[in-house]
Structures are given as C-alpha cells and as structure tokens.
Design an enzyme around this catalytic site. Structure first.
Site, PDB file in Angstrom:
ATOM      1  N   GLY A  34       0.818  -1.215   0.000  1.00 33.46           N
ATOM      2  CA  GLY A  34       0.000   0.000   0.000  1.00 33.46           C
ATOM      3  C   GLY A  34       0.848   1.259   0.000  1.00 33.46           C
ATOM      4  N   LEU A  36       0.464   3.706  -2.123  1.00 31.29           N
ATOM      5  CA  LEU A  36       0.848   3.520  -3.525  1.00 31.29           C
ATOM      6  C   LEU A  36       1.361   4.798  -4.174  1.00 31.29           C
ATOM      7  CD1 LEU A  36      -2.149   1.257  -4.623  1.00 31.29           C
ATOM      8  CD2 LEU A  36       0.101   0.565  -3.774  1.00 31.29           C
ATOM      9  N   GLY A  39       5.310   4.107  -9.013  1.00 31.71           N
ATOM     10  CA  GLY A  39       6.071   2.858  -9.208  1.00 31.71           C
ATOM     11  C   GLY A  39       5.133   1.664  -9.127  1.00 31.71           C
ATOM     12  N   HIS A  40       4.291   1.645  -8.088  1.00 26.25           N
ATOM     13  CA  HIS A  40       3.310   0.557  -7.969  1.00 26.25           C
ATOM     14  C   HIS A  40       2.363   0.558  -9.180  1.00 26.25           C
ATOM     15  CE1 HIS A  40       4.076   1.405  -3.515  1.00 26.25           C
ATOM     16  NE2 HIS A  40       4.398   0.126  -3.619  1.00 26.25           N
ATOM     17  N   LYS A 152      13.199  -2.250  -8.267  1.00 24.96           N
ATOM     18  CA  LYS A 152      13.611  -1.411  -7.136  1.00 24.96           C
ATOM     19  C   LYS A 152      14.153  -2.301  -6.019  1.00 24.96           C
ATOM     20  CE  LYS A 152      13.285   2.087  -4.108  1.00 24.96           C
ATOM     21  NZ  LYS A 152      12.915   1.456  -2.898  1.00 24.96           N
ATOM     22  N   ASP A 153      13.566  -3.513  -5.916  1.00 24.25           N
ATOM     23  CA  ASP A 153      13.992  -4.488  -4.912  1.00 24.25           C
ATOM     24  C   ASP A 153      14.536  -5.691  -5.680  1.00 24.25           C
ATOM     25  OD1 ASP A 153      12.672  -3.237  -2.346  1.00 24.25           O
ATOM     26  OD2 ASP A 153      11.174  -3.136  -3.919  1.00 24.25           O
ATOM     27  N   SER A 188       9.405   5.629  -3.709  1.00 17.52           N
ATOM     28  CA  SER A 188       9.286   4.681  -2.592  1.00 17.52           C
ATOM     29  C   SER A 188       8.284   5.242  -1.597  1.00 17.52           C
ATOM     30  CB  SER A 188      10.652   4.526  -1.912  1.00 17.52           C
ATOM     31  OG  SER A 188      10.495   3.935  -0.635  1.00 17.52           O
ATOM     32  N   SER A 189       7.498   4.352  -1.000  1.00 13.93           N
ATOM     33  CA  SER A 189       6.546   4.799   0.030  1.00 13.93           C
ATOM     34  C   SER A 189       7.299   5.436   1.187  1.00 13.93           C
ATOM     35  CB  SER A 189       5.725   3.613   0.556  1.00 13.93           C
ATOM     36  OG  SER A 189       5.179   2.886  -0.514  1.00 13.93           O
ATOM     37  N   ARG A 190       8.549   5.013   1.404  1.00 13.84           N
ATOM     38  CA  ARG A 190       9.328   5.532   2.536  1.00 13.84           C
ATOM     39  C   ARG A 190       9.895   6.923   2.269  1.00 13.84           C
ATOM     40  NH1 ARG A 190      10.495  -0.292   3.114  1.00 13.84           N
ATOM     41  NH2 ARG A 190       9.854  -0.913   5.214  1.00 13.84           N
TER      42      ARG A 190
HETATM   43  P1  AMP Z   1       6.155  -2.301  -1.578  1.00  8.50           P
HETATM   44  O1  AMP Z   1       4.769  -1.775  -1.465  1.00  8.50           O
HETATM   45  O2  AMP Z   1       7.218  -1.326  -1.246  1.00  8.50           O
HETATM   46  O3  AMP Z   1       6.320  -3.637  -0.900  1.00  8.50           O
HETATM   47  O4  AMP Z   1       6.378  -2.593  -3.123  1.00  8.50           O
HETATM   48  C1  AMP Z   1       5.485  -3.408  -3.837  1.00  8.50           C
HETATM   49  C2  AMP Z   1       6.074  -3.696  -5.185  1.00  8.50           C
HETATM   50  O5  AMP Z   1       6.290  -2.466  -5.883  1.00  8.50           O
HETATM   51  C3  AMP Z   1       7.443  -4.404  -5.105  1.00  8.50           C
HETATM   52  O6  AMP Z   1       7.513  -5.377  -6.132  1.00  8.50           O
HETATM   53  C4  AMP Z   1       8.405  -3.265  -5.330  1.00  8.50           C
HETATM   54  O7  AMP Z   1       9.647  -3.684  -5.866  1.00  8.50           O
HETATM   55  C5  AMP Z   1       7.627  -2.430  -6.331  1.00  8.50           C
HETATM   56  N1  AMP Z   1       8.125  -1.051  -6.343  1.00  8.50           N
HETATM   57  C6  AMP Z   1       8.323  -0.227  -5.285  1.00  8.50           C
HETATM   58  N2  AMP Z   1       8.850   0.950  -5.690  1.00  8.50           N
HETATM   59  C7  AMP Z   1       8.996   0.861  -7.036  1.00  8.50           C
HETATM   60  C8  AMP Z   1       9.501   1.734  -8.042  1.00  8.50           C
HETATM   61  N3  AMP Z   1       9.975   2.942  -7.753  1.00  8.50           N
HETATM   62  N4  AMP Z   1       9.492   1.317  -9.329  1.00  8.50           N
HETATM   63  C9  AMP Z   1       9.016   0.083  -9.657  1.00  8.50           C
HETATM   64  N5  AMP Z   1       8.526  -0.803  -8.748  1.00  8.50           N
HETATM   65  C10 AMP Z   1       8.523  -0.418  -7.455  1.00  8.50           C
END
Ligand code: AMP
Length: 285
Positions: A34, A36, A39-40, A152-153, A188-190
């Site tokens: 979440g 979002l 990127g998401h 990103k990860d 990034s959400s962070r």
């Molecule tokens: P998270 O909500 O941070 O767990 O991320 C969920 C998914 O979104 C994971 O597969 C992340 O690698 C991807 N994600 C997060 N940030 C980005 C970004 N800037 N670009 C592409 N994918 C991303």
C-alpha cells in the site's frame, strides 16, 4: 471506468478469481504494502499488458519487519490507494487483515539461502523469509497466471523467482524497471519520511549510481568503483552506507565485467533507509 472491487477475505478473493477464470480471463497479481505511488501503478500497467484482470494486494506484512523497523509507522492510506488503483485500471484490491493472513496457530515460515544471502538478507534477518512466506501465500490464494515485482527491490525479484521455481508454484514471474521522479529519485513509500534536507541528500543516490555504472560500462575496475561509490555517497551526506554491491542479473551472484548486472546501493539518512539500483551493461532505465 468500472468501480474497483475489494476482497477482504481469501474466500472473497477466490470467488472473484474463479468467476474470471470461468470467463477465460488471464489474471495478474501485483503484491504491495500500500501507500501507492507511480512505481506501484507502473506494475499495474505492465500486468494489464499481459493479463485481462489485475488483482493488487495491499498488506503490510508484519513477518518481514524486525523489531525497531518501521512496521507501526509505515504509511497507511487505503482510500487514496483505492482511488489510484481504480484510475490505473486495476480490477480488484485484496485487503486481508493480519488475522486472515496469519490465523492463530500459524507456524510456517519459508527459509532461504542462495539469492537471499547477503545484503538485505544480512541486514534484515527476518526480511526474506517474511517476504517469501507472504508472497507464497498470496500466489496460492489468488493463483494468478502472472505476478509482477519491481526491480527497485532486485534481490527480492531474484528470491521470488527462486522460491517459485523451488516450490513449483504455477505462475509466471515478471519484473518491471524502477520508476523514478523527474530528478531520478527512485519512488518509494518511505520517501514520505524524508524532510526537505534529507530529500535533497536522497536525490544524490541515483546520480552517484548512474555515474559509477557509466564508469563500469567504460571498463573501470569493479573493486575500485565500489570503493569510489561508497566514498561518493558519504560525501553526499548520507549518515551511513549500508552496502554498495555489484550483482549479476539473473542469479544475483557475483558480477563479472561483461555480465548484465545491477549496481546496488543502500544508505541511511537520519532514521530512514533508502536503496536504489542501476543496470550495468543493459539499457538505462
Ligand atoms: P512495496 O509496497 O514497497 O512492498 O512494493 C510493492 C512492489 O512495488 C514491489 O515489487 C516493489 O519492488 C515495487 N516497487 C516499489 N517501488 C517501485 C519503483 N519505484 N518502481 C518500480 N517498482 C517499485
């Protein structure tokens, strides 16, 4: 635009996916925590290019956080997320509770080696086993044809590919390039934790990584470049450089000149950890 469906329980999710399957639809899954951002939403877009229906899970997974990490303060903004998902064309948001995911008595955990060793695996002892456990559950609950993860990860992408292969989970794993803001900062959400000064410092991470990747592509010595990257990041004002590493694309093993790979950096600014990665010898993202 039709209204996005929501499912709060495994049964609600399964019922909807079964209905889609009976109509011959191909189903894609985007696992997220979440809060979002674009990127998401880029992952949703990629999935909709290869699937007829897109499920996005929003679940802040307690099992992948260690004590002292940001589980309690991780941003939660469900109604804004639903709005964004609807605009992006996703079909269903899966919003399980922690009790749904891990009912009383839950005692299973995936343990890993291989691509989960080193880097994030060393710094966050519960991280990859928590991620692998929840992603495996999500894949078995939704049984999608395809699931997508962000580069990103990148270590996480390699870990998930390995888990899916090792456990014979019938899903195609896709990955998508890093989405960045206009100044190159990886979304990034962070990033919402950063104040203006920290944001200014954070924006240097991608710049340093891109410039070092150019040097590597031009044949610079990898050990020299890793040292130089660390020093450059310290000079930018990051409080700590957790790691700088060069890894091979598919296996996440050691990188050799000529391999497709990633130059990855993880740093701390104040209380916030951020990380980014830049492809080597592949197309620029
Ligand atoms: P998270 O909500 O941070 O767990 O991320 C969920 C998914 O979104 C994971 O597969 C992340 O690698 C991807 N994600 C997060 N940030 C980005 C970004 N800037 N670009 C592409 N994918 C991303």
């Amino acid at each position: 635009m039709s209204e996005i469906l929501t499912a709060k329980t495994v049964n609600e999710l399964k019922t909807e996916v079964r209905l889609w399957r009976s109509r011959g639809f191909r189903v894609g899954l985007v696992p997220t925590m979440g809060a979002l951002h674009d990127g998401h939403l880029s992952l949703v877009k990629h999935v909709l290019e290869v699937a007829d229906r897109c499920v996005v899970s929003l679940f802040i997974n307690p099992k992948q956080f260690s004590t002292g990490e940001d589980f309690e303060i991780y941003p939660r903004q469900i109604s804004a997320d639903l709005h964004k998902l609807q605009s992006a064309g996703a079909h269903l948001a899966y919003l399980p509770t922690v009790d749904q995911m891990y009912p009383e008595g839950f005692c299973t955990r995936i343990s890993l080696d291989g691509p989960a060793s080193g880097l994030e695996g060393d710094l966050r002892p519960y991280f990859f086993s928590g991620v692998a456990t929840v992603v495996t559950k999500l894949l078995l609950q939704a049984l999608p044809d395809v699931a997508i993860f962000g580069e990103k990860d990148y270590q996480q992408v390699c870990v998930i590919r390995r888990v899916v292969k090792d456990l014979d989970i019938p899903v195609e794993v896709m990955s998508a390039p890093i989405a960045r803001d206009a100044q190159g900062l990886a979304l990034s959400s962070r990033n919402s934790y950063l104040n203006d000064n920290e944001l200014r410092i954070a924006r240097q991470l991608n710049k340093v990584l891109f410039s070092m990747s150019d040097a590597l592509t031009s044949g610079a010595d990898p050990i020299f470049i890793i040292d130089k990257t660390r020093a450059a990041l310290r000079e930018c004002g990051f409080d700590n450089v957790d790691y700088v590493a060069l890894r091979k694309m598919e296996t996440f093993g050691p990188w050799q000149p000529g391999d497709d790979g990633y130059l990855i950096g993880a740093v701390r600014i104040g209380k916030t950890r951020i990380w980014d990665g830049v492809r080597i010898a592949g197309p620029r993202q």
